[in-house]
Design a protein around this motif. Structure first.
Motif, mmCIF file in Angstrom:
data_model
loop_
_atom_site.group_PDB
_atom_site.id
_atom_site.type_symbol
_atom_site.label_atom_id
_atom_site.label_comp_id
_atom_site.label_asym_id
_atom_site.label_seq_id
_atom_site.Cartn_x
_atom_site.Cartn_y
_atom_site.Cartn_z
ATOM 1 N N ASP A 1 0.826 -1.214 0.000
ATOM 2 C CA ASP A 1 0.000 0.000 0.000
ATOM 3 C C ASP A 1 0.858 1.261 0.000
ATOM 4 O O ASP A 1 0.555 2.241 -0.704
ATOM 5 N N ALA A 2 1.951 1.246 0.798
ATOM 6 C CA ALA A 2 2.818 2.430 0.868
ATOM 7 C C ALA A 2 3.534 2.667 -0.457
ATOM 8 O O ALA A 2 3.651 3.813 -0.918
ATOM 9 N N ASN A 3 4.008 1.587 -1.077
ATOM 10 C CA ASN A 3 4.682 1.736 -2.375
ATOM 11 C C ASN A 3 3.706 2.197 -3.450
ATOM 12 O O ASN A 3 4.064 3.002 -4.323
ATOM 13 N N LYS A 4 2.486 1.700 -3.390
ATOM 14 C CA LYS A 4 1.459 2.152 -4.323
ATOM 15 C C LYS A 4 1.182 3.640 -4.116
ATOM 16 O O LYS A 4 1.044 4.404 -5.082
ATOM 17 N N ALA A 5 1.094 4.066 -2.844
ATOM 18 C CA ALA A 5 0.860 5.482 -2.545
ATOM 19 C C ALA A 5 2.038 6.341 -3.007
ATOM 20 O O ALA A 5 1.851 7.468 -3.482
ATOM 21 N N LEU A 6 3.258 5.814 -2.876
ATOM 22 C CA LEU A 6 4.440 6.561 -3.328
ATOM 23 C C LEU A 6 4.393 6.776 -4.834
ATOM 24 O O LEU A 6 4.653 7.882 -5.327
ATOM 25 N N ARG A 7 4.063 5.705 -5.570
ATOM 26 C CA ARG A 7 3.948 5.845 -7.027
ATOM 27 C C ARG A 7 2.841 6.830 -7.395
ATOM 28 O O ARG A 7 2.990 7.631 -8.325
ATOM 29 N N GLU A 8 1.759 6.776 -6.652
ATOM 30 C CA GLU A 8 0.648 7.693 -6.918
ATOM 31 C C GLU A 8 1.049 9.142 -6.626
ATOM 32 O O GLU A 8 0.684 10.063 -7.361
ATOM 33 N N SER A 9 1.815 9.354 -5.554
ATOM 34 C CA SER A 9 2.239 10.721 -5.221
ATOM 35 C C SER A 9 3.150 11.294 -6.298
ATOM 36 O O SER A 9 3.050 12.483 -6.639
ATOM 37 N N ILE A 10 4.042 10.464 -6.839
ATOM 38 C CA ILE A 10 4.937 10.933 -7.905
ATOM 39 C C ILE A 10 4.128 11.277 -9.155
ATOM 40 O O ILE A 10 4.328 12.330 -9.784
ATOM 41 N N ARG A 11 3.190 10.395 -9.499
ATOM 42 C CA ARG A 11 2.383 10.631 -10.704
ATOM 43 C C ARG A 11 1.547 11.905 -10.571
ATOM 44 O O ARG A 11 1.541 12.748 -11.475
ATOM 45 N N THR A 12 0.863 12.070 -9.449
ATOM 46 C CA THR A 12 0.010 13.248 -9.283
ATOM 47 C C THR A 12 0.828 14.527 -9.144
ATOM 48 O O THR A 12 0.363 15.611 -9.522
#
Length: 398
Positions: free
Chosen positions: A83-94
């Protein structure tokens, strides 16, 4: 083919076991007073096998039960990491999409994993900065300060964001800390250049421009402009006397001293301190390199005394330049001023009138009319002088 071979081996083993059991007349007696149990050897073997299997299953069950808490914790940790890695990827994308609010929220979720906390903090700091939330940005940067492995990334990010905010003092603090750690790569030098430029620390700007030029990391036009600003600051009145100004001037590389923009600042500075010989020399060398009419005003302001060889040389230079630039109003005004100093009244009047006819800038029209009026007044031509004063007043009011 493998399945066929395995079935064949299994059937062969079963047949062999059946035949061996059929012709096995052995018995086993289990004596446990007052009990006695008689078993055939085949049954005893089968019972032992079943007992072994049951014991094996029971032990495995106990081991699984013992490891269950650790497996549950491992599963939860794995889920947390995913979940944290998914959130990290999402933060970079957004963040790249410009959706800074979503990026900061995703960075908060990603920071729950210790391994992601520093990089998530830097992403959160950038997102908060772009939303103008500078207090939250500084909190994110403080959160990233605990991880020494991301120190350079944090300081570079801090420098960039403070430069973007035009907070040059904090940006320079980060730059000094980076340089103390030996970080002098190109991007750090670029941010340091911008921070020093905002702080108007032109001597440091000049040093950084020269360093970046060696690495071909700055556009030549930008480098030239920053050098102009730096040299202008060095040549301004910062308590320089004549000798210190000369020392500053000769510390500038000879190739730079011939550039018109830099020579202009130097000529004005020399005139302000009464160093007219140096001012004339600066202008003449710059004009040999490239024509620039901006240098003409300090050149006429540095006119040599009447009858001197230097004044005659100035007039000769201007006459040579007139042949190359016959319609230049500033040049005509300069030549008229020099002729007036030499008391060549006719030539002075002709050049002043030419300057008035060719001038476009109001300042040139005003100065030419004023000098012509003063010439007429000195010759006793009061009506012509009054007419020129009137035109000078009109040019001043425009």
């Amino acid at each position: 083919m493998r399945i066929f071979i395995r079935l064949l081996v299994l059937f062969t083993f079963a047949v062999g076991l059946a035949i061996g059991a059929r012709y096995n007349p052995g018995n086993i007696v289990v004596f446990f007073p007052p009990y006695r149990i008689d078993l055939s050897l085949n049954l005893a073997i089968i019972a032992i096998l079943f007992l072994f299997v049951a014991l094996h299953i029971a032990l495995n069950a106990l081991e699984s039960a013992r490891k269950m808490p650790a497996r549950v914790a491992e599963y939860r940790q794995g889920k947390k990491e995913r979940d944290a890695n998914k959130a990290l990827r999402e933060s970079i994308r957004t963040l790249f999409e410009g959706r800074f609010g979503y990026a900061e929220k995703a960075a908060s979720r990603a920071a729950e994993l210790p391994e992601n906390s520093s990089i998530a903090a830097l992403i959160g700091a950038r997102a908060a900065h772009h939303m103008g939330q500078f207090g939250r940005r500084d909190e994110w940067l403080e959160n990233a300060a605990s991880d020494a492995s991301h120190k350079v990334a944090r300081l570079v990010t801090s420098t960039e964001l403070h430069v973007d905010q035009h907070d040059s003092e904090k940006a320079l603090e980060s730059v000094r800390e980076l340089q103390a750690n030996g970080s002098r790569h190109i991007q750090v030098l670029r941010w340091a250049l911008k921070a020093n430029q905002q702080a108007r620390r032109w001597q440091d700007v000049l040093k950084l421009v020269k360093t970046l030029e060696k690495h071909h990391a700055i556009h030549p036009a930008l480098a030239a402009r920053l050098k102009d600003l730096s040299y202008e600051d060095l040549l301004k009145d910062h308590g320089h006397d004549g000798e210190s100004l000369k020392r500053v001037w000769f510390e500038i590389p000879s190739a730079e001293r011939k550039r018109a923009s830099i020579a202009l600042h130097a000529a004005v500075a020399f005139n302000d301190r009464g160093l007219f010989d140096e001012s004339r020399l600066v202008v003449e060398k710059a004009m040999e390199e490239k024509w620039d009419e901006r240098l003409l005003k300090p050149y006429r302001d540095a006119a040599a005394p009447e009858g001197s060889a230097a004044l005659l040389s100035q007039i000769e230079n201007c006459e040579r330049w007139v042949a190359e630039h016959p319609s230049d109003a500033e040049l005509a005004l300069t030549l008229g001023t020099l002729c007036n100093r030499q008391k060549l009244w006719g030539k002075a009047q002709r050049h002043f009138e030419q300057a008035i006819d060719d001038a476009i800038a109001g300042e040139t029209v005003r100065e030419a009319n004023l000098k012509l009026a003063q010439l007429f007044e000195s010759l006793g031509q009061e009506e012509d002088a009054a007419r020129c004063y009137k035109r000078c007043a009109l040019a001043t009011s425009l």
